[in-house]
Design an enzyme around this catalytic site. Structure first.
Site, PDB file in Angstrom:
ATOM      1  N   SER A  39      33.097  14.290  39.770  1.00  0.00           N
ATOM      2  CA  SER A  39      33.310  15.870  40.167  1.00  0.00           C
ATOM      3  C   SER A  39      32.288  16.985  39.583  1.00  0.00           C
ATOM      4  O   SER A  39      33.248  18.039  40.378  1.00  0.00           O
ATOM      5  CB  SER A  39      34.380  15.668  39.099  1.00  0.00           C
ATOM      6  OG  SER A  39      35.222  15.531  39.258  1.00  0.00           O
ATOM      7  N   THR A  40      31.718  16.727  39.170  1.00  0.00           N
ATOM      8  CA  THR A  40      30.693  18.051  39.078  1.00  0.00           C
ATOM      9  C   THR A  40      30.113  18.171  41.139  1.00  0.00           C
ATOM     10  O   THR A  40      29.615  19.348  40.768  1.00  0.00           O
ATOM     11  CB  THR A  40      29.384  17.328  39.070  1.00  0.00           C
ATOM     12  OG1 THR A  40      28.322  16.025  39.493  1.00  0.00           O
ATOM     13  CG2 THR A  40      28.974  17.468  37.174  1.00  0.00           C
TER      14      THR A  40
END
Length: 594
Positions: free
Chosen positions: A283-284
């Site tokens: 998700s970064t």
């Protein structure tokens, strides 16, 4: 009597003639031959390594130096009992007696027995005064801060050539030019005689390197990373801290690490993981999806998306979220890290535009950092993307990045959309000083987009955000958490994760930016918000005051902690002797924020 006298005179003259002829042969015809033999017996020309240039940190602390040491040689022809000599030397040199004996019996007039002895060993051997055993002074590489930045610094071999890290990458700069020294043997054959008149081809020392890396910041990053890996019983971890305005590397760490002075004992720890390793970011990477959408003006931060209560079905494939969400604004999609929301935004951006943004941020290509072994990561060509690829890439699957690429990308957002080439060496100093200037390699997004994205990333630390538990008083931060599933046997694991975080601080006026990742946390908590974000926060809490950044609230209300390890001197604390307290991890048990 007369005949006898004549005979004696003839014989005498013949004898003198023979002696004279022999002397003529020896002194005239074979003069050079015997002079060379005498020289070889009395004089030895030894090739010696030059002192390598010193490596300094950003504040002038010595990270790698060359020190004078003794190297041990033997003259096999002058050793009457090789077995006895080998038996005496073996325990001192910590070598096998049989190997030493075989070398001492070699049909050679000179051999190295052991190069670059430590002082106690040299003293012990010298005290024996063994015939046919002697010393020559050389230089040896020494790393006074031991584990500090060991993979990045690298090490040198016995021949003083760089083998890993900066020592390898800048070997032609740091190495210098070797010396050739003449050594005379005395009548006992076991003492070195330094004769200035015979020495020639003196060594040319290598040039010095001045790094962007700050030993104080590096020490803090190593300590906090060590704590997190140990606390979460993880396999390892890595971290990168950059200066957003230049791309200068302030710290680069990985754990487990090793003592640079004993690097050959730990070959599995030699590579520079933040540069060489690549992984799916999870998700970064939603930061990149958001950047693409904002840059194309396709979405407003306040626009609301239906996040499907935890899943979305595309082309007959159900893609799940880490928790069920209903209606979320785009700002909340990023703050709470909704996969479904990110997918919907990514599909609106479209494959071509998303792929172009990814490339503009430098993914899929080497950053060009001045370190060896850099990987380009893995970004498929647009023509190879399938129907679902944009959806998966939108939340960080189906793409491989390196830590240094992610750190450079978030630093670009922090610096108003300017992407800089990361670099470690700020200056090379020899007869003249060669300074390395920062290099801007592109602008993946405009400054207004970067500022809008910055405000969205600040929400990650607000109530409901995935890094809310990692906030620190006085220093607002911006960032993005990620909990990346590891690929095992061609599929995604439901138990093995990389908890990671990218961010910068302080928000709105960033001084540091970077990444923290913890590989395979196994203590029951695996999310990037609960595992990696607190590490970045702990680093920021200690590093920002060190860099002179004042808190935005009265200092009495800010938990600053103890002084930085090595902040004003060259001392170094070991990772387990931590200066200051770790920012408490107050995250909710079992939270699966991505």
């Amino acid at each position: 009597m007369k005949a006898r006298l004549v005979l004696v005179l003839v014989l005498a003259w013949a004898w003198f003639a023979l002696i004279g002829a022999r002397l003529g042969v020896l002194q005239v015809r074979d003069h050079e031959l015997y002079r060379a033999k005498a020289s070889s017996q009395q004089l030895r020309v030894v090739e010696l390594d030059p002192p390598r240039g010193t490596i300094y940190d950003a504040r002038g602390r010595e990270l790698a130096v060359s020190v004078p040491v003794d190297s041990l040689y033997a003259l096999p022809a002058e050793i009457e009992d090789p077995a006895a000599v080998a038996a005496v030397l073996a325990p001192i040199l910590k070598a096998a007696a049989s190997d030493l004996e075989a070398r001492l019996r070699a049909d050679r007039d000179w051999i190295w027995l052991m190069r670059k002895l430590d002082p106690p060993t040299a003293e012990a051997v010298g005290a024996l005064e063994l015939p046919g055993i002697g010393f020559v002074e050389e230089s040896k590489r020494y790393y006074p801060m031991r584990e500090l930045a060991a993979p990045l610094l690298g090490y040198v071999g016995t021949d003083d050539s760089g083998l890993r890290g900066l020592e390898y990458h800048y070997d032609d700069v740091v190495a210098g030019e070797g010396a050739r020294r003449s050594v005379l043997r005395d009548n006992r054959g076991n003492r070195r005689l330094a004769v200035p008149g015979l020495a020639f081809a003196e060594p040319t020392p290598g040039k010095d390197l001045y790094l962007t890396l700050d030993a104080g910041i590096q020490s803090v990053v190593e300590q906090e990373l060590f704590r997190a890996v140990e606390a979460h019983r993880a396999r390892g971890g890595w971290a990168v801290i950059l200066e957003p305005a230049t791309g200068a590397v302030l710290a680069m760490a990985s754990y487990p690490s090793h003592d640079a002075n004993r690097a050959l004992e730990h070959p599995e720890l030699e590579r520079i993981r933040p540069v060489a390793d690549f992984y799916e970011p999870g998700s970064t990477f939603k930061m990149i999806t958001a950047a693409a959408a904002l840059e194309a003006d396709l979405v407003d931060p306040a626009e609301v998306f239906d996040c499907g209560l935890g899943s979305v079905t595309l082309h007959g494939v159900r893609i799940g979220d880490h928790k069920p969400f209903g209606l979320l604004s785009f700002r909340e999609v990023i703050a709470r890290s909704s996969n479904v929301g990110a997918i919907k935004v990514g599909l609106r951006v479209g494959a071509a535009s998303l792929h172009e943004t990814i490339r503009r941020f430098g993914f899929g290509q080497r950053t060009g950092i001045d370190l060896p072994g850099e990987s380009p990561g893995g970004v498929q060509e647009l023509a190879s993307w399938r129907a679902l690829t944009p959806a998966y890439v939108s939340f960080g699957q189906g793409i491989a990045v390196t830590p240094i690429q992610l750190a450079a990308a978030v630093a670009a957002v922090a610096d108003g959309g300017r992407l800089h080439r990361p670099f470690v060496v700020r200056a090379v100093a020899g007869d003249e000083v060669e300074r390395r200037e920062p290099v801007e390699v592109g602008r993946p997004i405009t400054e207004p987009t970067a500022r809008e994205l910055e405000r969205m990333l600040e929400a990650v630390f607000e109530p409901g955000g995935t890094a809310y538990s990692a906030r620190i008083a006085g220093y607002p931060m911006a960032g993005k958490t990620g909990t990346a599933q590891k690929v095992v046997d061609g599929g995604y694991s439901n138990t093995l994760y990389i908890a990671n975080f990218i961010g910068f601080a302080p928000a709105r006026r960033p001084v540091i930016a970077g990444l923290v990742a913890v590989d395979e946390p196994r203590a029951g908590i695996t999310s990037g918000g609960a595992v990696a974000a607190p590490v970045f926060a702990a680093v920021a809490r200690r590093v920002l005051p060190y860099l002179g950044v004042a808190p935005e609230v009265p200092r009495s209300t800010v938990r600053v902690g103890a002084e930085l390890a090595s902040a004003r001197g060259s001392e170094r604390r070991e990772p387990h002797t931590v200066a200051g307290e770790l920012l408490p991890d107050t995250s909710t048990e079992g939270r699966e924020a991505r």
